[in-house]
Design a protein around this motif. Structure first.
Motif, PDB file in Angstrom:
ATOM      1  N   TYR A  50       0.838  -1.202   0.000  1.00 10.96           N
ATOM      2  CA  TYR A  50       0.000   0.000   0.000  1.00 10.96           C
ATOM      3  C   TYR A  50       0.876   1.256   0.000  1.00 10.96           C
ATOM      4  O   TYR A  50       0.604   2.226  -0.720  1.00 10.96           O
ATOM      5  CB  TYR A  50      -0.914   0.016   1.220  1.00 10.96           C
ATOM      6  N   GLU A  51       1.923   1.250   0.815  1.00  5.72           N
ATOM      7  CA  GLU A  51       2.791   2.423   0.908  1.00  5.72           C
ATOM      8  C   GLU A  51       3.485   2.695  -0.420  1.00  5.72           C
ATOM      9  O   GLU A  51       3.589   3.848  -0.864  1.00  5.72           O
ATOM     10  CB  GLU A  51       3.817   2.204   2.019  1.00  5.72           C
TER      11      GLU A  51
ATOM     12  N   MET B 179       0.945   4.201  -2.899  1.00  2.00           N
ATOM     13  CA  MET B 179       0.573   5.575  -2.581  1.00  2.00           C
ATOM     14  C   MET B 179       1.710   6.545  -2.865  1.00  2.00           C
ATOM     15  O   MET B 179       1.500   7.607  -3.462  1.00  2.00           O
ATOM     16  CB  MET B 179       0.139   5.673  -1.121  1.00  2.00           C
TER      17      MET B 179
ATOM     18  N   HIS C 199      -6.943   8.659   0.868  1.00  2.00           N
ATOM     19  CA  HIS C 199      -6.089   9.709   0.306  1.00  2.00           C
ATOM     20  C   HIS C 199      -6.081   9.716  -1.219  1.00  2.00           C
ATOM     21  O   HIS C 199      -5.524  10.630  -1.826  1.00  2.00           O
ATOM     22  CB  HIS C 199      -4.667   9.566   0.863  1.00  2.00           C
ATOM     23  N   VAL C 200      -6.702   8.718  -1.812  1.00  2.00           N
ATOM     24  CA  VAL C 200      -6.933   8.754  -3.255  1.00  2.00           C
ATOM     25  C   VAL C 200      -8.130   9.644  -3.567  1.00  2.00           C
ATOM     26  O   VAL C 200      -8.239  10.205  -4.648  1.00  2.00           O
ATOM     27  CB  VAL C 200      -7.171   7.318  -3.791  1.00  2.00           C
TER      28      VAL C 200
ATOM     29  N   ALA D 291      -0.785  10.243   4.082  1.00  2.00           N
ATOM     30  CA  ALA D 291      -0.887   8.823   3.761  1.00  2.00           C
ATOM     31  C   ALA D 291       0.013   7.988   4.669  1.00  2.00           C
ATOM     32  O   ALA D 291      -0.391   6.928   5.162  1.00  2.00           O
ATOM     33  CB  ALA D 291      -0.530   8.593   2.290  1.00  2.00           C
TER      34      ALA D 291
END
Length: 337
Positions: free
Chosen positions: A151-152, A155, A240-241, A250
């Motif tokens: 995920y990080e 993002m 945060h999208v 994020a």
């Protein structure tokens, strides 16, 4: 520090805090502005100590341990593997420090420990490798950290490559700070929703039961989850999208979920820091969830358990309300059958 000043032991030797679990004063009616302000910025409130500590971790990682955005504008194995190794090392140090002090060296013995037994001295049947701690470490490092890192990576790449617009502090200082302050509330709302979902019959058996093997949780239980649960748990960052934000927002969401998971699983009501000082963990609400399974799906910051009748405040009255709900449910199941 004498635990009897703050709680009692029941007939099984389990520690019970004297004060019932209470909702934040922000929900009190009529409004109490002074109490709300004290809760927001005072000691042992919304910001301090835990959210401030978790923000400091996220900010330190962003400033000191995150590659330049130009590097992350292109997906490449080098910086991705670096983030994976960084996260594995940091979570090991964080969880490991509490585990070493409280569970291995047992610096405060069983004082303030909800369940007086230590996991490695209790039954270990049903755990991988014949050990609760070893199973917890396995799922944390082999599933939790990789999925969190995935995920990080996505993002940071979206921000760095310009596919997501940045919201800088200079652009909108009020929204920048407000959004940062609201992230813990969003995280608990998100957690409550996915937590209720995976308590549904088949999902519980296939996914969430692995985490609930930790009836007597410790620090390493925090991220001991099925990979599907990890994917749902860390999806908190996807907000945060949708909403204008900064990479630090994020990172705070992800690191609040990763490092903050320890708070509800530490197993102690207080961490003793001196002869007359201790840090409250606020872990009792989630400990009761591990003990009873069907209460306190959240930690009380967002009062959804109160709204949906699954709140347990840790008192005998809470036990009776829980038992009454069980009886009603069983009766309705018999009538339906």
């Amino acid at each position: 520090m004498d635990e009897t000043r703050f709680g009692t032991r029941d007939r099984r030797g389990h520690y019970v805090p004297k004060d019932p679990i209470a909702s934040p004063p922000v929900y009190a009616m009529p409004p109490r502005p002074k109490r709300v302000l004290s809760w927001l910025v005072g000691h042992d409130g919304y910001l301090f100590p835990w959210n401030a500590v978790l923000f400091a971790i996220a900010a330190g990682i962003w400033v000191l341990l995150t590659p330049p955005m130009e590097t992350m504008a292109t997906l490449s194995p080098g910086w991705i593997l670096y983030l994976l190794a960084r996260n594995a090392v940091l979570i090991t140090l964080f969880f490991g420090a509490f585990h070493l002090r409280l569970y291995m060296k047992q610096k405060q013995g069983s004082a303030f420990k909800y369940n007086p037994k230590f996991p490695e001295k209790a039954g270990q049947r049903g755990f991988l490798f014949g050990s609760q701690t070893r199973e917890n470490v396995f799922w944390t490092l082999c599933s939790g950290v990789p999925i969190w890192t995935a995920y990080e990576v996505v993002m940071l790449w979206l921000f760095a490559s310009g596919k997501l617009p940045w919201l800088s502090f200079a652009d909108s200082p009020v929204w920048f700070v407000l959004f940062m302050a609201l992230i813990p509330i969003w995280r608990e709302f998100h957690f409550y929703c996915i937590h209720r979902l995976i308590h549904w019959g088949p999902f519980y058996r296939w996914i969430h039961k692995l985490h609930h093997n930790n009836v007597n949780p410790g620090p390493w239980s925090s991220l001991s989850m099925h990979p599907v649960e990890h994917a749902l748990y860390f999806s908190v960052v996807l907000i945060h999208v949708i909403l204008p934000s900064h990479p630090l927002h994020a990172l705070y969401s992800l690191h609040h979920a990763a490092f903050g998971s320890l708070i509800g699983h530490i197993g102690f009501d207080k961490v003793v820091t001196g002869d007359r000082s201790a840090m409250d963990t606020h872990a009792y609400a989630h400990y009761l969830h591990h003990k009873f399974f069907e209460v306190n799906y959240g930690d009380g910051l967002v009062p959804l358990d109160r709204v949906f009748g699954t709140f347990h405040d840790g008192t005998p009255e809470g036990d009776r309300a829980m038992d009454a709900r069980r009886r009603r449910r069983m009766q309705s199941q018999r009538q339906a059958g």
